[in-house]
Scaffold this motif. Structure first.
Motif, PDB file in Angstrom:
ATOM      1  N   THR A 158       0.851  -1.189   0.000  1.00  0.00           N
ATOM      2  CA  THR A 158       0.000   0.000   0.000  1.00  0.00           C
ATOM      3  C   THR A 158       0.883   1.234   0.000  1.00  0.00           C
ATOM      4  OG1 THR A 158      -0.070   0.143   2.421  1.00  0.00           O
ATOM      5  CG2 THR A 158      -1.725  -1.269   1.339  1.00  0.00           C
ATOM      6  N   ASP A 159       0.272   2.397  -0.244  1.00  0.00           N
ATOM      7  CA  ASP A 159       1.076   3.616  -0.170  1.00  0.00           C
ATOM      8  C   ASP A 159       1.621   3.826   1.239  1.00  0.00           C
ATOM      9  OD1 ASP A 159      -1.481   4.095   0.786  1.00  0.00           O
ATOM     10  OD2 ASP A 159      -1.478   6.199   0.197  1.00  0.00           O
ATOM     11  N   ALA A 160       0.902   3.336   2.265  1.00  0.00           N
ATOM     12  CA  ALA A 160       1.395   3.431   3.641  1.00  0.00           C
ATOM     13  C   ALA A 160       2.643   2.581   3.828  1.00  0.00           C
ATOM     14  CB  ALA A 160       0.306   3.003   4.618  1.00  0.00           C
ATOM     15  N   ASP A 161       2.685   1.403   3.187  1.00  0.00           N
ATOM     16  CA  ASP A 161       3.881   0.552   3.259  1.00  0.00           C
ATOM     17  C   ASP A 161       5.077   1.259   2.643  1.00  0.00           C
ATOM     18  OD1 ASP A 161       2.395  -1.517   4.390  1.00  0.00           O
ATOM     19  OD2 ASP A 161       1.947  -2.434   2.456  1.00  0.00           O
ATOM     20  N   VAL A 162       4.870   1.850   1.468  1.00  0.00           N
ATOM     21  CA  VAL A 162       5.973   2.537   0.795  1.00  0.00           C
ATOM     22  C   VAL A 162       6.453   3.716   1.623  1.00  0.00           C
ATOM     23  CG1 VAL A 162       6.649   3.807  -1.286  1.00  0.00           C
ATOM     24  CG2 VAL A 162       5.197   1.786  -1.474  1.00  0.00           C
ATOM     25  N   ARG A 163       5.513   4.507   2.173  1.00  0.00           N
ATOM     26  CA  ARG A 163       5.905   5.646   3.017  1.00  0.00           C
ATOM     27  C   ARG A 163       6.711   5.180   4.217  1.00  0.00           C
ATOM     28  NH1 ARG A 163       0.452   7.188   2.560  1.00  0.00           N
ATOM     29  NH2 ARG A 163       0.132   6.828   4.784  1.00  0.00           N
ATOM     30  N   TYR A 164       6.302   4.050   4.800  1.00  0.00           N
ATOM     31  CA  TYR A 164       6.991   3.542   5.995  1.00  0.00           C
ATOM     32  C   TYR A 164       8.432   3.134   5.678  1.00  0.00           C
ATOM     33  CZ  TYR A 164       7.884   0.724  10.151  1.00  0.00           C
ATOM     34  OH  TYR A 164       8.440   0.205  11.299  1.00  0.00           O
TER      35      TYR A 164
ATOM     36  N   LYS B 275       5.790  17.291   1.935  1.00  0.00           N
ATOM     37  CA  LYS B 275       5.563  17.621   0.527  1.00  0.00           C
ATOM     38  C   LYS B 275       5.897  16.425  -0.370  1.00  0.00           C
ATOM     39  CE  LYS B 275       6.233  21.500  -2.637  1.00  0.00           C
ATOM     40  NZ  LYS B 275       6.917  22.791  -2.838  1.00  0.00           N
ATOM     41  N   MET B 276       6.992  15.734  -0.064  1.00  0.00           N
ATOM     42  CA  MET B 276       7.355  14.535  -0.827  1.00  0.00           C
ATOM     43  C   MET B 276       6.277  13.465  -0.683  1.00  0.00           C
ATOM     44  SD  MET B 276      11.409  14.130   0.048  1.00  0.00           S
ATOM     45  CE  MET B 276      12.563  15.475  -0.196  1.00  0.00           C
ATOM     46  N   LEU B 277       5.780  13.286   0.538  1.00  0.00           N
ATOM     47  CA  LEU B 277       4.742  12.281   0.773  1.00  0.00           C
ATOM     48  C   LEU B 277       3.449  12.644   0.035  1.00  0.00           C
ATOM     49  CD1 LEU B 277       5.286  11.552   4.578  1.00  0.00           C
ATOM     50  CD2 LEU B 277       6.115  10.249   2.618  1.00  0.00           C
TER      51      LEU B 277
ATOM     52  N   GLY C 100       3.139   1.770  21.611  1.00  0.00           N
ATOM     53  CA  GLY C 100       3.464   3.186  21.481  1.00  0.00           C
ATOM     54  C   GLY C 100       4.153   3.572  20.190  1.00  0.00           C
ATOM     55  N   ALA C 101       4.170   2.689  19.195  1.00  0.00           N
ATOM     56  CA  ALA C 101       4.795   3.006  17.913  1.00  0.00           C
ATOM     57  C   ALA C 101       3.854   2.591  16.791  1.00  0.00           C
ATOM     58  CB  ALA C 101       6.145   2.301  17.773  1.00  0.00           C
ATOM     59  N   SER C 102       3.947   3.308  15.690  1.00  0.00           N
ATOM     60  CA  SER C 102       3.086   3.018  14.548  1.00  0.00           C
ATOM     61  C   SER C 102       3.898   2.304  13.479  1.00  0.00           C
ATOM     62  CB  SER C 102       2.508   4.322  13.989  1.00  0.00           C
ATOM     63  OG  SER C 102       1.728   4.065  12.847  1.00  0.00           O
ATOM     64  N   VAL C 103       3.657   1.000  13.320  1.00  0.00           N
ATOM     65  CA  VAL C 103       4.303   0.237  12.256  1.00  0.00           C
ATOM     66  C   VAL C 103       3.218  -0.400  11.397  1.00  0.00           C
ATOM     67  CG1 VAL C 103       6.309  -0.215  13.727  1.00  0.00           C
ATOM     68  CG2 VAL C 103       4.528  -1.930  13.561  1.00  0.00           C
ATOM     69  N   VAL C 104       3.576  -0.759  10.168  1.00  0.00           N
ATOM     70  CA  VAL C 104       2.563  -1.171   9.203  1.00  0.00           C
ATOM     71  C   VAL C 104       1.912  -2.509   9.543  1.00  0.00           C
ATOM     72  CG1 VAL C 104       3.566   0.132   7.314  1.00  0.00           C
ATOM     73  CG2 VAL C 104       4.375  -2.190   7.751  1.00  0.00           C
ATOM     74  N   SER C 105       2.583  -3.338  10.337  1.00  0.00           N
ATOM     75  CA  SER C 105       2.024  -4.657  10.650  1.00  0.00           C
ATOM     76  C   SER C 105       1.039  -4.626  11.824  1.00  0.00           C
ATOM     77  CB  SER C 105       3.152  -5.650  10.947  1.00  0.00           C
ATOM     78  OG  SER C 105       4.104  -5.101  11.821  1.00  0.00           O
TER      79      SER C 105
END
Length: 450
Positions: free
Chosen positions: A133-139, A148-150, A300-305
């Motif tokens: 997903t785009d969230a995976d790529v951003r991560y 701005k890049m995102l 307390g952390a945001s990871v894609v999994s």
């Protein structure tokens, strides 16, 4: 009543009271025996149906035997009376010893059944780029990627998906180069007024450099069309080991996130009758065991999994997607994730924060149970939850297969290094650390002797 005689319960009575299943019965997992009786006298047997459907947590400090216990559970799941479809996510590469299950007649069935073991080493692991997903790529992008890049990355994703939809591609198959081209197009703007905007051009070029550094590599696990087939990862009577030991942690999290999304989607579509074939067809329940689970759902952390784990743990029961979490630091594991595991195998835990986490997140973990945790020794556990009739102190049974996570005996290894046999072997191999045979004096450069 006062004066009545009291008798010690028989082993048979205790077995019926404590365990939901009998040893070697269909759907049983003989995990060990009651700690307060002789070894093997009162078997502790879990209900595999309940463990798998409502999820499992194995919680223990380092060296308490959590991986060993997981190995015992896998042996039970692969036996002829279960024949489960199991995947182990192995960040340290310590489950390879389970390969001895392959073809072992100890686990055989009367119909000729023999369990299978399949190991995917890091060089064989592939993730199809279009499954990100785009969230995976951003991560996966390095720190310092600007908002701005995102923004330009999201725009490129939206544009790419719209184009693929217009072309009639239902599965949205595309490569990294397709996404890169969409990003690069934005340098020129939609009309003449947008073209030549130096700020936009520099941001897009910076984004392209970051994307290339992650995805445009010969050793990249992200592939235009190859990926791990679900029917190869999950098959009844097979344990598949995903060895992630040489893959960096961010990529490990993305691998697990994309894999769990795919298997959850396949089970949902198959159960609803919306998939009768293809890669979204998976017509049997599956169980995934995550070693070092706090990597994939850290507190307390945001990871894609984390997001997909929360979804499966709350909804997976209805679709036959089971999860097992193994961690040495319950306090570092996302509490929403931990609280959804309805069967718990808790071993020696000394850290007060971890004990408090268990008390808050694990149903049935009473004060008296928590008081026992620091006193447990290696191979002893408290088992509670829906997999057993009542919380029980258990002595984990010996494994049939070899354990791959043994602690090194450092003093013994040091002494072995000085033994005559090892010294002779080093001499024969011309090891570079042997004493030089010449008497040549060391050279001197300035004040440094070499």
């Amino acid at each position: 009543m006062p004066g009545d005689r009291v008798f010690l319960a028989s082993s048979e009575t205790l077995s019926r009271m404590l365990s939901a299943k009998r040893v070697s019965e269909t759907g049983s997992a003989h995990i060990g025996s009651l700690l307060t009786r002789e070894p093997g006298e009162v078997p502790v047997v879990l209900s595999v149906r309940d463990v798998v459907s409502t999820h499992l947590a194995i919680l223990a400090s380092t060296g308490s035997g959590k991986s060993y216990t997981a190995g015992v559970l896998i042996e039970e799941l692969l036996n002829s009376y279960n024949r489960a479809a199991v995947l182990i996510v192995d960040p340290h590469g310590e489950y390879h010893t389970l390969a001895s299950i392959q073809g072992d007649k100890t686990f055989s069935g009367e119909d000729g059944y023999l369990p299978e073991v399949k190991i995917y080493t890091p060089d064989r692991i592939r993730v199809r780029f279009s499954s990100l997903t785009d969230a995976d790529v951003r991560y996966l992008l390095p720190e310092g990627t600007s908002d701005k890049m995102l923004h330009f990355l999201r725009q490129a994703y939206r544009s790419l998906r719209e184009r693929l939809t217009a072309e009639g591609r239902r599965e949205y198959l595309y490569s990294y180069q397709d996404l890169r081209d969409e990003v690069a197009k934005q340098q020129y703007g939609k009309d003449d007024r947008d073209a030549g905007d130096g700020g936009n051009v520099s941001s897009i070029q910076g984004l392209l450099w970051r994307l290339d550094s992650r995805f445009d590599r010969n050793d990249s696990i992200f592939h235009p069309h190859e990926h791990l087939e679900l029917t190869e990862l999950y098959r009844p009577g097979r344990v598949t080991i995903l060895d992630l030991s040489d893959i960096e942690q961010q990529e490990q999290q993305v691998i697990v996130g994309t894999l769990l999304r795919r298997v959850n989607k396949a089970r949902v579509l198959t159960t609803r009758g919306e998939a009768a074939s293809g890669e979204n067809f998976l017509d049997y329940p599956v169980f995934t065991l995550l070693e070092e689970a706090h990597r994939f759902a850290p507190a307390g952390a945001s990871v894609v999994s984390t997001k997909v784990l929360r979804q499966i743990l709350s909804e997976g029961r209805k679709f036959g997607v089971g999860i097992g979490l193994i961690t040495q630091r319950p306090g570092k594991l996302d509490q929403d994730v931990l609280s959804q595991c309805m069967t718990q195998i808790i071993m020696r835990i000394v850290n007060p924060i971890d004990q408090q986490t268990i008390a808050q997140s694990v149903e049935g973990a009473g004060r008296s149970m928590l008081a026992e945790l620091p006193a447990l020794t290696k191979g002893q556990a408290i088992i509670a939850g829906v997999g057993t009739n009542t919380p029980v102190l258990c002595r984990i049974r010996p494994r049939i297969t070899k354990h791959g996570g043994e602690t090194f005996d450092a003093p013994a290894e040091w002494l072995k290094w000085h033994s005559e046999g090892e010294s002779a072997k080093r001499s024969q191999n011309n090891a570079p650390y042997l004493k030089p045979t010449s008497e040549k004096k060391p050279e001197k450069i300035g004040n440094i002797r070499i």
